[in-house]
Design a protein around this motif. Sequence first.
Motif, PDB file in Angstrom:
ATOM      1  N   LEU A 108      69.125  21.278  42.381  1.00 34.76           N
ATOM      2  CA  LEU A 108      68.569  19.909  42.716  1.00 34.76           C
ATOM      3  C   LEU A 108      67.147  20.156  42.950  1.00 34.76           C
ATOM      4  O   LEU A 108      66.461  19.293  42.465  1.00 34.76           O
ATOM      5  N   SER A 109      66.518  21.230  43.454  1.00 33.40           N
ATOM      6  CA  SER A 109      65.046  21.481  43.464  1.00 33.40           C
ATOM      7  C   SER A 109      64.401  21.319  41.962  1.00 33.40           C
ATOM      8  O   SER A 109      63.392  20.574  41.917  1.00 33.40           O
ATOM      9  N   ALA A 110      64.917  21.922  41.025  1.00 31.01           N
ATOM     10  CA  ALA A 110      64.686  21.737  39.588  1.00 31.01           C
ATOM     11  C   ALA A 110      64.499  20.186  39.158  1.00 31.01           C
ATOM     12  O   ALA A 110      63.467  19.995  38.454  1.00 31.01           O
ATOM     13  N   ILE A 111      65.485  19.830  39.592  1.00 34.62           N
ATOM     14  CA  ILE A 111      65.647  18.403  38.860  1.00 34.62           C
ATOM     15  C   ILE A 111      64.823  17.514  39.968  1.00 34.62           C
ATOM     16  O   ILE A 111      64.274  16.658  39.133  1.00 34.62           O
ATOM     17  N   ALA A 112      64.718  17.596  41.022  1.00 37.08           N
ATOM     18  CA  ALA A 112      63.900  16.724  41.760  1.00 37.08           C
ATOM     19  C   ALA A 112      62.118  16.950  41.425  1.00 37.08           C
ATOM     20  O   ALA A 112      61.560  15.954  41.409  1.00 37.08           O
ATOM     21  N   LYS A 113      61.922  17.962  40.521  1.00 35.01           N
ATOM     22  CA  LYS A 113      60.537  18.156  40.093  1.00 35.01           C
ATOM     23  C   LYS A 113      60.193  16.942  39.233  1.00 35.01           C
ATOM     24  O   LYS A 113      59.252  16.400  39.220  1.00 35.01           O
ATOM     25  N   ALA A 114      61.390  16.841  38.431  1.00 33.65           N
ATOM     26  CA  ALA A 114      61.301  15.602  37.186  1.00 33.65           C
ATOM     27  C   ALA A 114      61.318  14.348  38.025  1.00 33.65           C
ATOM     28  O   ALA A 114      60.562  13.558  37.614  1.00 33.65           O
ATOM     29  N   HIS A 115      62.257  14.201  39.053  1.00 28.09           N
ATOM     30  CA  HIS A 115      62.193  12.970  39.663  1.00 28.09           C
ATOM     31  C   HIS A 115      60.835  12.708  40.267  1.00 28.09           C
ATOM     32  O   HIS A 115      60.179  11.499  40.524  1.00 28.09           O
ATOM     33  N   GLN A 116      59.998  13.567  40.899  1.00 27.33           N
ATOM     34  CA  GLN A 116      58.975  13.370  41.520  1.00 27.33           C
ATOM     35  C   GLN A 116      57.586  13.093  40.756  1.00 27.33           C
ATOM     36  O   GLN A 116      56.834  12.237  41.354  1.00 27.33           O
ATOM     37  N   PHE A 117      57.874  13.461  39.510  1.00 28.49           N
ATOM     38  CA  PHE A 117      56.661  13.041  38.465  1.00 28.49           C
ATOM     39  C   PHE A 117      56.953  11.791  37.591  1.00 28.49           C
ATOM     40  O   PHE A 117      56.342  11.531  36.806  1.00 28.49           O
ATOM     41  N   THR A 118      58.279  11.314  37.885  1.00 27.02           N
ATOM     42  CA  THR A 118      58.426  10.078  37.011  1.00 27.02           C
ATOM     43  C   THR A 118      58.434   8.767  37.706  1.00 27.02           C
ATOM     44  O   THR A 118      57.563   8.146  38.083  1.00 27.02           O
ATOM     45  N   THR A 119      59.490   8.585  38.604  1.00 21.81           N
ATOM     46  CA  THR A 119      59.834   7.400  39.578  1.00 21.81           C
ATOM     47  C   THR A 119      59.261   7.578  40.849  1.00 21.81           C
ATOM     48  O   THR A 119      58.759   6.730  41.538  1.00 21.81           O
TER      49      THR A 119
END
Length: 387
Positions: free
Chosen positions: A251-262
């Motif tokens: 989840l923390s790896a996936i959240a990196k993508a989330h925080q820099f997109t939406t």
Amino acid sequence: MKATNAALGSFGTTIFTVMSALAVEHGAINLGQGFPDEDGPEPVRRAAAEAILAGPNQYPPMPGLPILRQAVARHAQRFYDLAVDWQTEVLVTSGATEALADCFFGLIEPGDEVVLIEPLYDAYLPLVLRAGGVPRLVRMTPPEWALPVAALEAAFSPRTKLLVLNSPNNPSGKVFSADELSFIAELAQRWDAYVVCDEVYEHLVFEGLRHIPLMTLPGMRERCVRIASAGKAFSLTGWKVGMITAPPPLLSAIAKAHQFTTFTTVPALQIAVATGLGLDDGYFSGLARALEAKRDRLSRGLEAAGLPVLPAQGTYFLTVDVGATGFNGTDEAFCRTITQAAGVAAVPVSAFYADTPPTGFARFCFCKRDEVLDEASRRLGRYFGRA
Ligand code: PMP
Ligand code: GLN
């Protein structure tokens, strides 16, 4: 002019947009793109409206509002006996589509192999390619949609980073069996691969079948990512609220993508979806029952119109065997023809395959009011000479 990105540029406009535009152009009933024609529960919509007025309306926390993350964890416990830590294992996204992108961008290293099972939802391949993944495609084909176990086994290698599993499956309506899930779980463990589980149709399962998240199988808790969509669970597809459940390192790896997109998702909608996830069991079983009745209604209507229908155990969709109708052409030609000449739009199943697709099948969406389904069947019956 310098070249734009080739991975995405090689794809045309998504079939859902193409067929919806054609349906509008010809005044056709749109049984193509999958969306209900009646909005979901009033208490959920009311909660959103009230939250817009009362606030908060500023940036919510990046992983999502606690009220929704807690509701996601409670929902997992209630339906799947799955213990989830809402603080470290839940991420709210702007739709399941963003969730998929976050997973691919957060987990895939360029050159990693990604096993994809055709028919595949149209966002998977472009996003995997854009993330630098190397697709390994395995195909299920109509009318059986059987999982090709030998080919699936052969698709795995030490380079496999992850598999994408969509059950209940769009467009086939297939719900993967317990044996098939066990087989996939064994392969993922043997090859130390992750599985991104697209479970947006988790509550749309028929005939008394039960949706089983792969994450609940022995040995899979640490390697599965589960994706849910409020759009599907609450018949509010325009809301685009997705929910990811994953073990903390993923989840923390996936959240990196989330925080820099939406970065985040509309707070009022998050509050409302938390209300939805708290609805009683009767809401969720009632949704499945209502959709099952619509599946049967459209099946009967299409069969009466001379269009043979394949079995579907879940989702919004059923498949018609175009070849068996006597239509002489591809599924795409069939969908265009019935949109223009019969006034009913559908989606060609070939759009869910990368290369050399089966071309004799069309997908019809049944999450519409009964009178709309009946009128679509009447129009097709007239066109095919049965009414
Ligand atoms: N996965 C599948 C299999 C779908 O059919 C859809 C369609 N909506 C999505 C993901 C995307 O869901 P959302 O609208 O929440 O982005
Ligand atoms: N999931 C929907 C379908 O399969 C469409 C989503 C979209 O239009 N992107 O029809």
